[in-house]
Scaffold this active site. Sequence first.
Site, PDB file in Angstrom:
ATOM      1  N   HIS A   1       0.854  -1.115  -0.139  1.00 50.91           N
ATOM      2  CA  HIS A   1      -0.027   0.104   0.100  1.00 50.91           C
ATOM      3  C   HIS A   1       0.844   1.533  -0.084  1.00 50.91           C
ATOM      4  O   HIS A   1       2.213   1.271   0.094  1.00 50.91           O
ATOM      5  CB  HIS A   1      -0.971   0.021   1.100  1.00 50.91           C
ATOM      6  CG  HIS A   1      -0.166  -0.232   2.699  1.00 50.91           C
ATOM      7  ND1 HIS A   1       0.419   0.715   3.127  1.00 50.91           N
ATOM      8  CD2 HIS A   1      -0.347  -1.326   3.275  1.00 50.91           C
ATOM      9  CE1 HIS A   1       0.919   0.327   4.254  1.00 50.91           C
ATOM     10  NE2 HIS A   1       0.576  -0.892   4.465  1.00 50.91           N
TER      11      HIS A   1
ATOM     12  N   HIS B   1       3.935   1.528   2.361  1.00 53.55           N
ATOM     13  CA  HIS B   1       5.190   1.328   2.029  1.00 53.55           C
ATOM     14  C   HIS B   1       6.144   1.893   0.953  1.00 53.55           C
ATOM     15  O   HIS B   1       7.458   1.755   0.961  1.00 53.55           O
ATOM     16  CB  HIS B   1       4.951  -0.362   1.332  1.00 53.55           C
ATOM     17  CG  HIS B   1       4.199  -1.267   2.018  1.00 53.55           C
ATOM     18  ND1 HIS B   1       3.130  -1.777   1.945  1.00 53.55           N
ATOM     19  CD2 HIS B   1       4.846  -2.061   3.095  1.00 53.55           C
ATOM     20  CE1 HIS B   1       2.912  -2.688   2.846  1.00 53.55           C
ATOM     21  NE2 HIS B   1       3.669  -2.782   3.502  1.00 53.55           N
TER      22      HIS B   1
ATOM     23  N   ARG C   1      -0.058 -10.330  16.683  1.00 55.00           N
ATOM     24  CA  ARG C   1      -0.508 -10.936  15.508  1.00 55.00           C
ATOM     25  C   ARG C   1      -0.965 -12.054  15.357  1.00 55.00           C
ATOM     26  O   ARG C   1      -0.694 -13.077  15.935  1.00 55.00           O
ATOM     27  CB  ARG C   1       0.630 -10.548  14.215  1.00 55.00           C
ATOM     28  CG  ARG C   1       1.350  -9.230  13.823  1.00 55.00           C
ATOM     29  CD  ARG C   1       2.110  -9.468  13.088  1.00 55.00           C
ATOM     30  NE  ARG C   1       2.665  -7.946  12.645  1.00 55.00           N
ATOM     31  CZ  ARG C   1       2.585  -7.171  11.781  1.00 55.00           C
ATOM     32  NH1 ARG C   1       1.573  -7.347  10.987  1.00 55.00           N
ATOM     33  NH2 ARG C   1       3.093  -5.876  11.582  1.00 55.00           N
TER      34      ARG C   1
ATOM     35  N   GLN D   1      15.719 -10.365  12.069  1.00 56.96           N
ATOM     36  CA  GLN D   1      16.060  -9.150  11.125  1.00 56.96           C
ATOM     37  C   GLN D   1      17.488  -8.987  11.167  1.00 56.96           C
ATOM     38  O   GLN D   1      17.871  -8.519  10.176  1.00 56.96           O
ATOM     39  CB  GLN D   1      15.448  -7.921  11.647  1.00 56.96           C
ATOM     40  CG  GLN D   1      15.671  -6.687  10.735  1.00 56.96           C
ATOM     41  CD  GLN D   1      14.414  -5.604  10.834  1.00 56.96           C
ATOM     42  OE1 GLN D   1      13.433  -5.831  11.254  1.00 56.96           O
ATOM     43  NE2 GLN D   1      14.853  -4.403  10.424  1.00 56.96           N
TER      44      GLN D   1
ATOM     45  N   LYS E   1      -2.198   9.713  10.540  1.00 56.27           N
ATOM     46  CA  LYS E   1      -1.331   8.992   9.642  1.00 56.27           C
ATOM     47  C   LYS E   1      -1.529   8.995   8.224  1.00 56.27           C
ATOM     48  O   LYS E   1      -2.662   8.688   7.624  1.00 56.27           O
ATOM     49  CB  LYS E   1      -1.308   7.569  10.045  1.00 56.27           C
ATOM     50  CG  LYS E   1      -0.188   6.539   9.506  1.00 56.27           C
ATOM     51  CD  LYS E   1      -0.093   5.186  10.380  1.00 56.27           C
ATOM     52  CE  LYS E   1       1.176   4.381   9.957  1.00 56.27           C
ATOM     53  NZ  LYS E   1       0.819   3.204  10.554  1.00 56.27           N
TER      54      LYS E   1
ATOM     55  N   LYS F   1      -3.769   6.597   5.395  1.00 55.07           N
ATOM     56  CA  LYS F   1      -5.245   6.031   5.564  1.00 55.07           C
ATOM     57  C   LYS F   1      -6.315   6.998   5.221  1.00 55.07           C
ATOM     58  O   LYS F   1      -6.317   8.040   5.236  1.00 55.07           O
ATOM     59  CB  LYS F   1      -5.263   5.877   7.141  1.00 55.07           C
ATOM     60  CG  LYS F   1      -4.017   5.077   7.741  1.00 55.07           C
ATOM     61  CD  LYS F   1      -4.312   3.644   7.232  1.00 55.07           C
ATOM     62  CE  LYS F   1      -3.492   2.549   7.938  1.00 55.07           C
ATOM     63  NZ  LYS F   1      -3.680   1.038   7.404  1.00 55.07           N
TER      64      LYS F   1
END
Length: 416
Positions: free
Chosen positions: A45, A48, A86, A169, A227, A230
């Site tokens: 989206h 990103h 999550r 990571q 933000k 959105k």
Amino acid sequence: MDIIDELKWRGAVNQVSDEPALRELLAKKSVGLYCGVDPTADSLHVGHLIPFMMLKRFQMAGHRAHILIGGGTGSIGDPSGKKSERILQTMDQVHYNEACQTEQMKKLFGKDNITVVNNYDWLSKLDLLEFLRKFGKLFNINTMLNKEVIASRLNVGISFTEFTYQILQSIDFYHLYKANDVQLQVGGADQWGNITAGIDMIHKLEGNQAQVFALTVPLMLKADGTKFGKTAGGAVWLDPKKTTPYEFYQFWFNTDDRDVVKYLKFFTFLDQATIADLAEKVKTQPEKRVAQKRLAQEVTEFVHGKEAVLQAEKISKALFSGDVKALTAAEIEQGFKKMPTVEVQAAKKNLVDWLVDAKIEKSKRQAREDISNGAISINGERVRDLDFEVDPAANFDGRFVIARRGKKKYFLARVK
């Protein structure tokens, strides 16, 4: 202007580790760098784009950009920016999302100075003992607990699975450093702790002489404090099936005057002089929305191509003027996606009856009054004849009838 100075001018630098040494390295050679994304959905989206626009600028400056699709990390979930645990996706869904995002990245970045990798390829080969002995030993629990990404979750709780995300990571950075000569990781502001953890791990394994760096972009907020990316309808996707190019174009065109110059710097490749000229037009001719139009054109072309820009502007012009008859059925599908929609039969019908049956008018009396007053248009043509027959097969491949009441109230009638 070197790449760091350009990024700062564009407002794209939040934090950078050892900036003098990084500048020296970038001036000396083509540097390998990477940015990662976890396949939590089957499309990227606009959010990103924030770190990946930075990666794109490095690619255009001749550096070796690497896109990391997190097939491994995405299977456990990044706790960054999340207030609760999550829900794990199935591995079939993760792999499907990987494939979709990989294709989107290839379209955005092309083939020059770009490598797409998937951390599932190396993380899936780690066994538990190797993970604990080779990497786990290098991480101090107290240090990890003090990282914002972990500290922010301690009150509500965090599983060991998400707690280990930072280590995985870091392994990514180490693997790319060794295998691909990657020395710089870029990411969003919320990734600073994860990226610097990777730097610390590489130094422990390779020595402090190893030149590795972190660079993050600022959190993107709109002028009203909300933000970026959105909308009332949810995320703005890069997949044209989820967010049509017309909707995508409109998202950028509707940018607030207070944000448009910032977005031109951040999301386009226009030079300083061009952006300065557009900034002046925002001040002197805000009603013309010249800057917003250029922003919408540039970003839509980058993501969807030139043809999508022309199509979005054609739809916009038709909706504004009311002259919709020149649109194709596919363009109707895009432009009227969020309009009030009804279903109608394929048979011809008197306009008065058709308007009432489609619930566009509440009564035949109101329908006759609006038709007589010239307030009703069918497929872009104003109709004043009370005996007019609506023929659903006449336009748009027989799939749609477009009704307009007044100047702005559109209705999309789908033919059964």
